[in-house]
Write an enzyme that holds these catalytic residues in place. Structure first.
Site, PDB file in Angstrom:
ATOM      1  N   ARG A 114      10.519   0.364  -8.752  1.00 23.14           N
ATOM      2  CA  ARG A 114      10.028  -0.331  -7.295  1.00 23.14           C
ATOM      3  C   ARG A 114      10.921  -1.802  -8.135  1.00 23.14           C
ATOM      4  NH1 ARG A 114       3.624  -1.879  -6.096  1.00 23.14           N
ATOM      5  NH2 ARG A 114       3.922   0.116  -5.401  1.00 23.14           N
ATOM      6  N   HIS A 141       9.049   0.698   1.934  1.00 24.19           N
ATOM      7  CA  HIS A 141       7.759   1.647   1.110  1.00 24.19           C
ATOM      8  C   HIS A 141       7.218   3.354   1.931  1.00 24.19           C
ATOM      9  CE1 HIS A 141       4.625   2.260  -2.185  1.00 24.19           C
ATOM     10  NE2 HIS A 141       3.650   1.671  -1.432  1.00 24.19           N
ATOM     11  N   GLN A 144       4.947   5.912   1.106  1.00 19.59           N
ATOM     12  CA  GLN A 144       3.515   5.187   1.441  1.00 19.59           C
ATOM     13  C   GLN A 144       3.546   6.232   2.578  1.00 19.59           C
ATOM     14  OE1 GLN A 144       0.141   3.445   0.070  1.00 19.59           O
ATOM     15  NE2 GLN A 144      -0.231   4.179   1.473  1.00 19.59           N
ATOM     16  N   ASP A 236      -2.247  -4.523   6.523  1.00 19.04           N
ATOM     17  CA  ASP A 236      -1.508  -4.718   5.027  1.00 19.04           C
ATOM     18  C   ASP A 236      -1.430  -6.066   5.093  1.00 19.04           C
ATOM     19  OD1 ASP A 236      -0.337  -4.553   2.744  1.00 19.04           O
ATOM     20  OD2 ASP A 236       1.516  -4.482   3.445  1.00 19.04           O
ATOM     21  N   CYS A 276      -3.182   0.557   2.770  1.00 20.58           N
ATOM     22  CA  CYS A 276      -2.304   0.927   1.734  1.00 20.58           C
ATOM     23  C   CYS A 276      -3.426   0.578   0.729  1.00 20.58           C
ATOM     24  CB  CYS A 276      -0.806   0.782   1.622  1.00 20.58           C
ATOM     25  SG  CYS A 276      -0.002  -1.154   1.546  1.00 20.58           S
ATOM     26  N   ARG A 304      -1.189   9.708  -1.425  1.00 21.73           N
ATOM     27  CA  ARG A 304      -0.104  10.007  -2.075  1.00 21.73           C
ATOM     28  C   ARG A 304       0.731  10.639  -2.688  1.00 21.73           C
ATOM     29  NH1 ARG A 304       1.396   4.239  -2.711  1.00 21.73           N
ATOM     30  NH2 ARG A 304       3.231   4.994  -3.317  1.00 21.73           N
TER      31      ARG A 304
END
Ligand code: CP
Ligand code: NVA
Length: 316
Positions: A114, A141, A144, A236, A276, A304
């Protein structure tokens, strides 16, 4: 790989950096494998035996860190956690990103990272022979978005023609939803303020793939237009990690994009609400929607794990 006879092998790029490296067929295969792993996790308990995977985090995480850690261990693998969340330990400060990647290449079997800059992932992937998986960057991402579409497929069946509305910032999550929607034949309407649209190259690639798959990717600025009749409404954070200094400006610009009861009322009556996480109650979503009956945010979060296990099973 000892368990490869259990499922149809999927041929993929060595890395997962954006989600655009997957063909439509590969993407569908991966969702199918995620369902198989969710239904029969015991069959995959040795998929990563003897494998060590480095988890590198430059930014905070709850879901990504825990689901990768638990997921890898539940497949028999081991995790080496490298914490670069403190400025004093910033990745690339002590030695170059390429040197970090070249060293890890000699000890571990994969890197999950990340990072602030997508370029860091690209440099790692270029410097290491082992797979590099994007655990969120400023641009994408993909883990996700794969979990999100897996969640929708579980709930609605085929995703072909599924009407998904994304409302808010044209950010990393939005970009990955676009790449995956295009590959899965989804009808994605995106409503953002004028200055926060998704990046033109992501739009261009998604529209190119959409032509082949009969997906639709539409950009607009009116959230009500995007949500009208949608079967899923996604939002988001207005201020993603790394953009904190813009928080006040963003809160003002994005206020008309809040997902609340009135906006949800324009969607299909059976529509689900998606996020998310982490969410900011009272900003991008009201508590009544986030915590209400249409919300599937915890299913996204749970999934996930299975999608990432499928990614690991495939790449290692
Ligand atoms: N959705 C997500 O990636 O959550 P974390 O930031 O907690 O990992
Ligand atoms: N867009 C958000 C997603 C967090 C999981 C961010 O980048 O901070």
């Amino acid at each position: 790989m000892t368990t490869s006879a259990l499922v149809t092998p999927i041929s993929l790029s060595n890395d997962l950096l954006t989600g655009a490296e997957w063909t439509p067929a590969h993407t569908l295969d991966l969702l199918q494998l995620s369902a198989e792993i969710k239904a029969r996790p015991g069959r995959y308990a040795s998929s990563l035996t003897g494998r060590f995977i480095a988890l590198i985090f430059e930014k905070p995480s709850l879901r990504t860190r825990v689901t990768f850690d638990v997921g890898i261990q539940s497949m028999g693998g081991s995790v080496v956690f490298l914490d670069h969340t403190q400025a004093s330990a910033s990745l690339g400060a002590r030695e170059s990103i390429a040197d970090v990647a070249r060293n890890l290449d000699r000890w571990v079997h994969g890197i999950v990272a990340r990072v602030y800059k997508q370029k860091v992932l690209e440099e790692m992937a270029a410097s290491a022979t082992i797979p590099v998986i994007n655990a969120l960057s400023d641009k994408f991402h993909p883990c996700q978005a794969l979990a999100d579409f897996f969640t929708l497929e579980e709930k609605f069946g085929s995703l072909r023609g599924f009407k998904l509305a994304y409302v808010g910032d044209g950010n990393n999550v939005c970009h990955s939803l676009m790449y995956l929607a295009a590959r899965l034949g989804v009808h994605l309407r995106i409503a953002t303020p004028h200055d926060y649209k998704p990046e033109p190259e992501v739009v261009a690639d998604s529209k190119r793939v959409a032509k082949e798959t009969k997906a639709k990717i539409e950009l607009m600025t009116d959230p009500q237009e995007a949500v009208a009749g949608a079967q899923g409404v996604y939002t988001d954070a207005w201020t993603s990690m790394g953009f904190e200094s813009e928080g006040a400006v963003r809160s003002a610009v994005f206020a008309p994009y809040q997902v609340n009861h009135e906006l949800m009322a324009l969607a299909d009556p059976n529509a689900v609400f998606m996020h998310c996480l982490p969410a900011h109650r009272g900003l991008e979503v009201t508590p009544e929607v986030l915590d209400g009956p249409q919300s599937v945010v915890l299913d996204q979060s749970e999934n996930r794990m299975y999608v990432q296990k499928a990614i690991l099973h495939t790449l290692f």
